[in-house]
Design a protein around this motif. Structure first.
Motif, mmCIF file in Angstrom:
data_model
loop_
_atom_site.group_PDB
_atom_site.id
_atom_site.type_symbol
_atom_site.label_atom_id
_atom_site.label_comp_id
_atom_site.label_asym_id
_atom_site.label_seq_id
_atom_site.Cartn_x
_atom_site.Cartn_y
_atom_site.Cartn_z
ATOM 1 N N SER A 571 0.835 -1.208 0.000
ATOM 2 C CA SER A 571 0.000 0.000 0.000
ATOM 3 C C SER A 571 0.867 1.254 0.000
ATOM 4 C CB SER A 571 -0.922 0.014 1.221
ATOM 5 O OG SER A 571 -1.766 -1.123 1.237
ATOM 6 N N ILE A 572 0.335 2.296 -0.619
ATOM 7 C CA ILE A 572 1.039 3.578 -0.687
ATOM 8 C C ILE A 572 0.217 4.638 0.038
ATOM 9 C CG2 ILE A 572 1.936 5.369 -2.228
ATOM 10 C CD1 ILE A 572 2.339 3.233 -4.334
ATOM 11 N N PHE A 573 0.893 5.435 0.845
ATOM 12 C CA PHE A 573 0.255 6.509 1.604
ATOM 13 C C PHE A 573 0.966 7.821 1.300
ATOM 14 C CE2 PHE A 573 -0.373 2.586 3.940
ATOM 15 C CZ PHE A 573 -1.705 2.637 4.308
ATOM 16 N N THR A 574 0.232 8.928 1.453
ATOM 17 C CA THR A 574 0.790 10.266 1.238
ATOM 18 C C THR A 574 0.729 11.049 2.542
ATOM 19 O OG1 THR A 574 0.084 10.289 -1.077
ATOM 20 C CG2 THR A 574 0.602 12.414 -0.066
ATOM 21 N N ILE A 575 1.881 11.613 2.939
ATOM 22 C CA ILE A 575 1.954 12.442 4.144
ATOM 23 C C ILE A 575 2.217 13.878 3.708
ATOM 24 C CG2 ILE A 575 3.153 12.831 6.328
ATOM 25 C CD1 ILE A 575 4.041 9.898 6.233
ATOM 26 N N PRO A 576 1.404 14.857 4.156
ATOM 27 C CA PRO A 576 1.671 16.260 3.798
ATOM 28 C C PRO A 576 3.087 16.668 4.207
ATOM 29 C CG PRO A 576 -0.497 16.036 4.803
ATOM 30 C CD PRO A 576 0.179 14.714 4.973
ATOM 31 N N ILE A 577 3.805 17.290 3.290
ATOM 32 C CA ILE A 577 5.195 17.671 3.537
ATOM 33 C C ILE A 577 5.316 18.587 4.751
ATOM 34 C CG2 ILE A 577 7.054 19.124 2.622
ATOM 35 C CD1 ILE A 577 7.210 16.376 1.518
ATOM 36 N N HIS A 578 4.350 19.497 4.932
ATOM 37 C CA HIS A 578 4.503 20.463 6.018
ATOM 38 C C HIS A 578 4.389 19.825 7.398
ATOM 39 C CE1 HIS A 578 0.051 20.506 5.450
ATOM 40 N NE2 HIS A 578 0.047 20.636 6.762
ATOM 41 N N ASN A 579 3.945 18.553 7.461
ATOM 42 C CA ASN A 579 3.875 17.855 8.746
ATOM 43 C C ASN A 579 5.156 17.080 9.069
ATOM 44 O OD1 ASN A 579 0.483 17.283 7.998
ATOM 45 N ND2 ASN A 579 1.175 18.444 9.775
ATOM 46 N N ILE A 580 6.072 16.973 8.102
ATOM 47 C CA ILE A 580 7.274 16.155 8.291
ATOM 48 C C ILE A 580 8.443 17.031 8.760
ATOM 49 C CG2 ILE A 580 8.959 14.659 7.155
ATOM 50 C CD1 ILE A 580 6.776 13.805 5.215
ATOM 51 N N ARG A 581 9.081 16.599 9.880
ATOM 52 C CA ARG A 581 10.249 17.315 10.378
ATOM 53 C C ARG A 581 11.549 16.639 9.952
ATOM 54 N NH1 ARG A 581 9.957 19.346 16.512
ATOM 55 N NH2 ARG A 581 11.925 20.200 15.751
ATOM 56 N N GLN A 582 11.569 15.291 10.049
ATOM 57 C CA GLN A 582 12.810 14.587 9.758
ATOM 58 C C GLN A 582 12.503 13.103 9.602
ATOM 59 O OE1 GLN A 582 15.820 15.812 12.512
ATOM 60 N NE2 GLN A 582 17.446 14.566 11.607
ATOM 61 N N SER A 583 13.434 12.342 8.988
ATOM 62 C CA SER A 583 13.292 10.886 8.900
ATOM 63 C C SER A 583 14.596 10.230 9.352
ATOM 64 C CB SER A 583 12.935 10.464 7.472
ATOM 65 O OG SER A 583 13.944 10.859 6.563
ATOM 66 N N PHE A 584 14.479 8.995 9.894
ATOM 67 C CA PHE A 584 15.633 8.319 10.489
ATOM 68 C C PHE A 584 15.657 6.849 10.080
ATOM 69 C CE2 PHE A 584 13.850 11.402 13.452
ATOM 70 C CZ PHE A 584 14.924 12.225 13.746
ATOM 71 N N LYS A 585 16.869 6.311 10.004
ATOM 72 C CA LYS A 585 17.077 4.869 10.009
ATOM 73 C C LYS A 585 17.599 4.537 11.407
ATOM 74 C CE LYS A 585 17.290 2.101 7.035
ATOM 75 N NZ LYS A 585 16.340 1.052 6.540
ATOM 76 N N ILE A 586 16.910 3.666 12.156
ATOM 77 C CA ILE A 586 17.285 3.411 13.541
ATOM 78 C C ILE A 586 17.433 1.909 13.777
ATOM 79 C CG2 ILE A 586 16.125 5.513 14.320
ATOM 80 C CD1 ILE A 586 13.904 3.693 15.436
ATOM 81 N N THR A 587 17.877 1.575 14.958
ATOM 82 C CA THR A 587 18.016 0.184 15.391
ATOM 83 C C THR A 587 17.111 -0.038 16.594
ATOM 84 O OG1 THR A 587 19.835 0.714 16.909
ATOM 85 C CG2 THR A 587 20.425 0.183 14.625
ATOM 86 N N PRO A 588 16.856 -1.300 16.967
ATOM 87 C CA PRO A 588 15.997 -1.575 18.127
ATOM 88 C C PRO A 588 16.505 -0.923 19.410
ATOM 89 C CG PRO A 588 16.281 -3.560 16.838
ATOM 90 C CD PRO A 588 17.207 -2.542 16.259
#
Length: 698
Positions: A571-588
């Protein structure tokens, strides 16, 4: 009603509302100076003259009568300047004009809702008549002028000082003879003032019974000079419904009636209609008014007259249709350029043309969106009246400061935020500003309170702030009321932010008694609901003793937006850009568990809840290991949390499509779904509502 009549009604409503907005701003500014300039007086006279004529044409007698008497009032002031109004009567003059504006707006609302107009206007009419009498007597109290009794038949002797008579008979069976006489008077008043003429029967503008008297005995005019009567005769001959007329001198035998000059049988519109302000482009212009023998007095133009040739009013439905077509073009263009049939093909000419098409499509989007953008100044200016009226009724002293009035927002959104802003400004006046100047001075403040209403752009949204320098929120009082209402627990410690959120709960009010402005529990919850309906958010901050600030974050437009495409499983979803601050790749190891078993992510010294899209929507596929996916840090008003998805697919300008109406019964919006969009490959992407998504996960 025919489409032609609908167009005339639309023009009347548009014109009159525009005039009332201009009048409201003018009177507010003049009240600050405690006087009207000569230009102001001329403008008000012209506005009342126009409303009177167009209302007569539409047969709205109540509006016509009030406008007529207001015009008479400013005719006196115009002839003798503002000096004719004593100082002690000026507050009453301003109040009376505001009452007239409110009356007109109320009547227009009745017309728009197809409700009957107000029949009893005696109170407001009496106030205007009384003020006219007091101005004429130099400020001495005078009884309101009583409605004049029907005059004697037209063959009676002429009034003293008015020896030159003119008796007029309208076409047999034409109907509404009283209104036709009134419209004829409007024409004659262009070159002959009330003091230089009189007529009978009186009350033609408000008394329908005079129609029968005019049909039987004619409409009689009396003039001071023969020149005025001669000019009136030329105006009469230009009317399309006058059958005969005769000049009657007091000392001369009555001559034989003369036949009026041939004219079309259709009644001519009111002269004011020809001088109306700019009207919607779809509306046909009224027929020109008959020519006058003497030139009409020059009228002061409205402030926006110099724009009339470069501006055009367009029905909002047409702009909606344009936006829909542009949206379909955007989708179709994406489907063509991303067609699976083109995979593996090297088509240089096609690629070049596709780039040019994308450039033109983007420009078309920008132009179509700009057509819907209007400044917030119209909504902001209306708040001046709210503050002014509440200062008088509550006995407080405050003024409104406007910042960023030129900020532009989608027309639909501007219409939707008017009520929320009004509620907040009223709350600031009622709850925020101190009861007396002495209380403010004791607190070390200026005796006059200030409410600041500001707007500014931040890329994809507009920030509107309503800030007052009043006493702020009493946190203890709000918390105690929340406990009594069952919204809070007495043994739980709440932050100031949590307590402020109680103010936006349905039915919540800190007032102990119902007043004209508050205490009914309708206010901030309405604000929150209305703002969220246009995709915005509301937040409140307050410092006791210093004031409160309410912030509205509103999208510039709801039709096309910048979004980030993400995938979860298939499935594909769209998130409004103005709501996004940052994205991360993380570990447990970057996640911790809270007391209830939920996941938290630590970032910049704070902990943020983590919502997994797969778990939230009970999806069968998608990443389960945190290191395999992407964590997106989101903001929505006061909310801040992280969303776990499989992949970021890239940024894209998307056309927002509403979901089918039948899905509303499943409360889709509460599940964090705002709508959908069609991707270039024809697939559908769900647009996420970041604020409601968090609520659904809790």
């Amino acid at each position: 009603m025919s489409s032609g009549n609908d167009s005339i009604l639309d023009a009347f409503l548009y014109e009159t509302n525009t005039l009332l907005e201009q009048l409201d701003s003018l009177v507010l500014a003049a009240e600050q100076q405690d006087s009207f300039s000569q230009d102001d007086i001329n403008t008000i006279f012209r506005i009342m003259h126009t409303i009177k004529g167009s209302s007569a044409m539409m047969e709205y007698n109540s509006l016509m009568t009030i406008a007529h008497r207001a015009e008479d009032l400013f005719s006196i002031i115009r002839d003798k300047t503002m000096d004719v109004v004593p100082e002690n009567l000026r507050p009453e003059l301003f109040d009376l004009l505001f009452q007239a504006i409110d009356f007109f707006r109320g009547e227009l609302e009745h017309i728009e809702n197809e409700q009957p107009l107000t029949e009893n206007i005696d109170i407001l009419l009496g106030k205007i008549n009384r003020l006219i009498d007091e101005i004429r007597t130099g400020g001495q109290p005078a009884d309101a002028a009583a409605p004049a009794a029907p005059a004697a038949p037209s063959n009676s002797s002429a009034p003293a000082g008015f020896p030159y008579g003119l008796q007029i008979f309208f076409d047999e069976g034409c109907g509404m003879e009283n209104l036709r006489a009134y419209m004829l008077l409007n024409t004659i008043h262009e070159f002959c003032s009330d003091s230089d003429m009189t007529y009978e029967p009186q009350g033609v503008e408000s008394d329908p019974a005079t129609a029968d008297q005019i049909a039987e005995s004619g409409f009689m005019l009396h003039f001071r000079t023969q020149a005025d009567r001669d000019n009136a005769i030329q105006a009469v001959t230009g009317s399309g419904v006058v059958r005969t007329y005769q000049a009657i001198d007091e000392t001369a035998p009555a001559p034989q009636p003369e036949q009026a000059a041939p004219a079309p049988s259709a009644p001519a519109p009111a002269p004011e209609a020809a001088a109306a302000p700019q009207q919607p482009a779809a509306v046909s212009e009224p027929a020109a008014a008959p020519k006058k023998a003497a030139p009409a007095p020059q009228k002061t133009a409205a402030p926006t007259t110099h724009h009339k040739e470069s501006l055009i009013s367009v029905n909002l439905n047409k702009l909606d249709a344009l936006a829909a077509v542009v949206g379909e073009i955007v989708i179709t263009e994406s489907m063509v350029t991303a067609s699976p049939d083109l995979k593996g093909l090297k088509l240089d000419a096609f690629t070049k043309s596709a780039r040019q098409l994308r450039k033109l499509t983007d420009e078309l989007q920008d132009v179509s969106m700009s057509l819907r953008m209007v400044p917030v100044s119209g909504t902001f200016q209306k708040m001046n009246r709210i503050v002014r009226d509440m200062c008088k009724k509550l006995g407080k002293q405050a003024h409104l400061t406007l910042i960023g009035e030129e900020t532009e927002v989608d027309k639909t959104i501007v219409d939707s935020i008017g009520d929320p802003i009004m509620h907040i400004v009223r709350n600031s006046m009622d709850h925020g500003i101190e009861e007396s100047p002495e209380a403010r001075v004791a607190a070390g403040k200026d005796p006059v309170g200030e409410i600041v209403l500001s707007a500014r752009h931040t890329g994809s949204e507009v920030i509107i702030e309503i800030k007052d320098d009043g006493q702020g929120v009493n946190y203890d009082a709000v918390l105690n009321k929340a406990i009594r209402n069952g919204l809070a627990q007495p043994d739980v410690e709440y932050s100031h932010k949590d307590i402020l959120n109680f103010l936006m709960a349905p039915g919540f009010s800190t007032n102990t008694e119902v007043t004209e402005f508050s205490g009914r529990g309708v206010g901030m919850d309405v604000v929150k609901k209305n703002v969220e309906e246009v995709g915005g958010t509301v937040s409140i901050t307050s410092e006791p003793g210093q004031g409160m600030t309410t912030t509205l974050k509103i999208p510039l437009t709801m039709a096309i937006m910048d979004g980030m495409e993400v995938s979860v499983g298939g499935s594909i979803f769209t998130i409004p850009i103005h709501n996004i601050r940052q994205s991360f790749k993380i570990t447990p190891e970057d996640l911790i568990q809270d007391a209830s078993g939920g996941e938290l992510f630590r970032c910049m010294g704070s902990f943020y809840p983590v919502i997994r899209m797969r778990d939230l929507y009970h999806m069968n596929s998608g990443c389960t290991d945190i290191q395999d996916g992407i964590l997106i840090w989101l903001d929505a008003g006061d909310l801040s949390y992280c969303l776990f998805v499989d992949n970021l697919l890239g940024e894209q300008k998307v056309v927002v499509k509403p979901l089918p109406a039948y899905l509303n019964r499943f409360n889709i919006k509460a599940s964090g779904i705002a709508g959908c969009t069609i991707l270039g490959d024809g697939n559908i992407s769900i647009i996420l509502d970041v604020a409601n998504l968090y609520s659904a996960a809790r």
